[in-house]
Motif scaffolding. Structure first.
Motif, PDB file in Angstrom:
ATOM      1  N   ILE A 255      84.945  40.304  -3.604  1.00  0.00           N
ATOM      2  CA  ILE A 255      86.183  39.912  -4.285  1.00  0.00           C
ATOM      3  C   ILE A 255      87.176  41.075  -4.306  1.00  0.00           C
ATOM      4  O   ILE A 255      88.364  40.909  -3.994  1.00  0.00           O
ATOM      5  CB  ILE A 255      85.872  39.428  -5.709  1.00  0.00           C
ATOM      6  N   LEU A 256      86.680  42.255  -4.663  1.00  0.00           N
ATOM      7  CA  LEU A 256      87.559  43.421  -4.751  1.00  0.00           C
ATOM      8  C   LEU A 256      88.073  43.835  -3.378  1.00  0.00           C
ATOM      9  O   LEU A 256      89.262  44.140  -3.210  1.00  0.00           O
ATOM     10  CB  LEU A 256      86.807  44.583  -5.409  1.00  0.00           C
ATOM     11  N   PHE A 257      87.193  43.826  -2.384  1.00  0.00           N
ATOM     12  CA  PHE A 257      87.581  44.246  -1.031  1.00  0.00           C
ATOM     13  C   PHE A 257      88.666  43.338  -0.468  1.00  0.00           C
ATOM     14  O   PHE A 257      89.701  43.803   0.015  1.00  0.00           O
ATOM     15  CB  PHE A 257      86.357  44.232  -0.113  1.00  0.00           C
ATOM     16  N   ILE A 258      88.434  42.034  -0.530  1.00  0.00           N
ATOM     17  CA  ILE A 258      89.387  41.093   0.064  1.00  0.00           C
ATOM     18  C   ILE A 258      90.706  41.083  -0.704  1.00  0.00           C
ATOM     19  O   ILE A 258      91.787  41.072  -0.106  1.00  0.00           O
ATOM     20  CB  ILE A 258      88.767  39.690   0.123  1.00  0.00           C
ATOM     21  N   SER A 259      90.635  41.111  -2.033  1.00  0.00           N
ATOM     22  CA  SER A 259      91.873  41.080  -2.819  1.00  0.00           C
ATOM     23  C   SER A 259      92.675  42.364  -2.662  1.00  0.00           C
ATOM     24  O   SER A 259      93.916  42.320  -2.574  1.00  0.00           O
ATOM     25  CB  SER A 259      91.543  40.839  -4.296  1.00  0.00           C
TER      26      SER A 259
END
Length: 384
Positions: A255-259
């Motif tokens: 979630i953090l990487f993509i966002s």
């Protein structure tokens, strides 16, 4: 040599129009980034590499990780066929499982242990956690964190602070040490793309420092460090067989990487380097190169995001979310080391032959828990 240096440091390439290197010389009133400052990163990179060796050695000697690590269960594709195993079993008077275990341990002698991989991830986690904490504490006091146009006001006559200098030298030293250690670390299938990633990262750090784009450079570095903490933590949980924790950390990482890298990075970083800087400063040759490197980084972000989503969709489509191992890849992906569920048993000798030769696998070659492949480190970015 003097002619080559003069050509390389051409002011028309590195600096905006009507700005010279003489304008950016240090004075009693202000300090500006100087290219020779970066020489300090080379011996410091060596020191960081030595600290890493001492750190990993200390972890192993004190068995910090060893208390929680168990070897993984996996089927190795190059094991002898059944006919050969039965022949060896009769010849040696050993049961088939003992012979399979012997071949497995023999193959693993030259492979890195799970503890070695655990220590490698622990080292990276320690550095990323420290540098990210430092970056957040430093940036929250700066005006350009809240208004990215501050990165370009009065450019390139923005003074170099001690915090920016320390941040840059430490990041550059770390990535230089990582670049060199790629040739000695555990070999993985993504070696070339990670090597390209490190070269792009180092080039961005050097470029942004030399032509004093250090303000936006600090934003780029801090943004990238955030997700790297979670992937290294997920790897450590994976090696320690804490599967629920591994799944949770990997989901948070995804979630953090993509966002951050498909959302915040282009909207926040690329917007200011491409458009706000064009409006306030205007383009010049090194400006184009700097933005080209940032766009190359965005392509790498897109590729890794595709791998992350593909892994998650594969697990969901197979209905294995509850027992999904996100760092469990297929036989076609990289495999660092193999082991079996009974590998922690004492190695028996001179055993009687038994008819069983499955070693805990079914006819399709999958082990009893329904998985088919190897437990490895993630094929996703572990650095910027």
């Amino acid at each position: 040599m003097a002619g080559i240096l003069a050509w390389f440091w051409n002011e028309r390439f590195w600096l905006p129009h009507n700005v010279t290197w003489a304008d950016l010389k240090n004075t009693d009133e202000a300090t500006f980034p100087q290219a020779e400052d970066l020489y300090l990163a080379c011996p410091l990179a060596f020191c960081i590499f030595m600290i890493r060796l001492v750190f990993e050695r200390w972890v192993r000697l004190n068995q910090v990780a060893g208390m929680v690590l168990l070897y993984s269960t996996m089927l190795y594709k190059s094991h002898p066929d059944e006919k050969r195993l039965e022949g060896l079993s009769k010849q040696l008077d050993w049961d088939v499982r003992t012979i399979q275990r012997w071949f497995r341990q023999r193959r693993n002698q030259e492979k890195p242990s799970t503890l070695a991989r655990f220590c490698e991830s622990m080292w990276r986690l320690t550095f990323y956690l420290y540098i990210f904490t430092y970056g957040v504490r430093f940036l929250k006091k700066t005006p350009w964190l809240w208004n990215t146009k501050e990165c370009w006001y009065n450019y390139p006559y923005q003074p170099l602070t001690v915090d920016i200098h320390y941040y840059y030298i430490l990041e550059l030293s770390f990535y230089l040490s990582v670049l060199f250690s790629r040739f000695t670390d555990i070999k993985r299938k993504d070696f070339l793309i990670m090597f390209l990633h490190h070269v792009a990262t180092i080039s961005l750090i050097v470029f942004s420092y030399v032509n004093n784009m250090a303000r936006v450079g600090t934003l780029v570095m801090c943004l990238h460090d955030a997700a790297d903490i979670l992937i290294e933590a997920a790897k450590m949980a994976n090696y320690a067989k804490c599967q629920m924790l591994c799944n949770l950390l990997f989901a948070m990482f995804a979630i953090l990487f993509i966002s951050f890298r498909l959302g915040v990075y282009p909207i926040w970083i690329l917007n200011t380097t491409l458009f706000e800087s064009w409006e306030i400063v205007g383009p010049y040759p090194s400006w184009w190169v700097f933005n080209l490197l940032l766009l190359l980084l965005q392509l790498l972000h897109s590729f890794w995001s595709y791998l992350i989503v593909k892994t998650a969709c594969r697990a969901i489509s197979k209905g294995k979310v509850g027992r999904w191992n996100p760092l469990h890849v297929s036989k076609d992906d990289r495999s660092d080391i193999e082991s079996s569920s009974d590998e922690d048993e004492s190695f028996p000798s001179n055993q009687k032959h038994h008819t069983s030769s499955t070693n805990g696998t079914n006819k399709n070659g999958a082990n009893k828990n329904g998985t088919n492949g190897y437990l490895t480190g993630a094929s996703y970015p572990d650095e910027h």
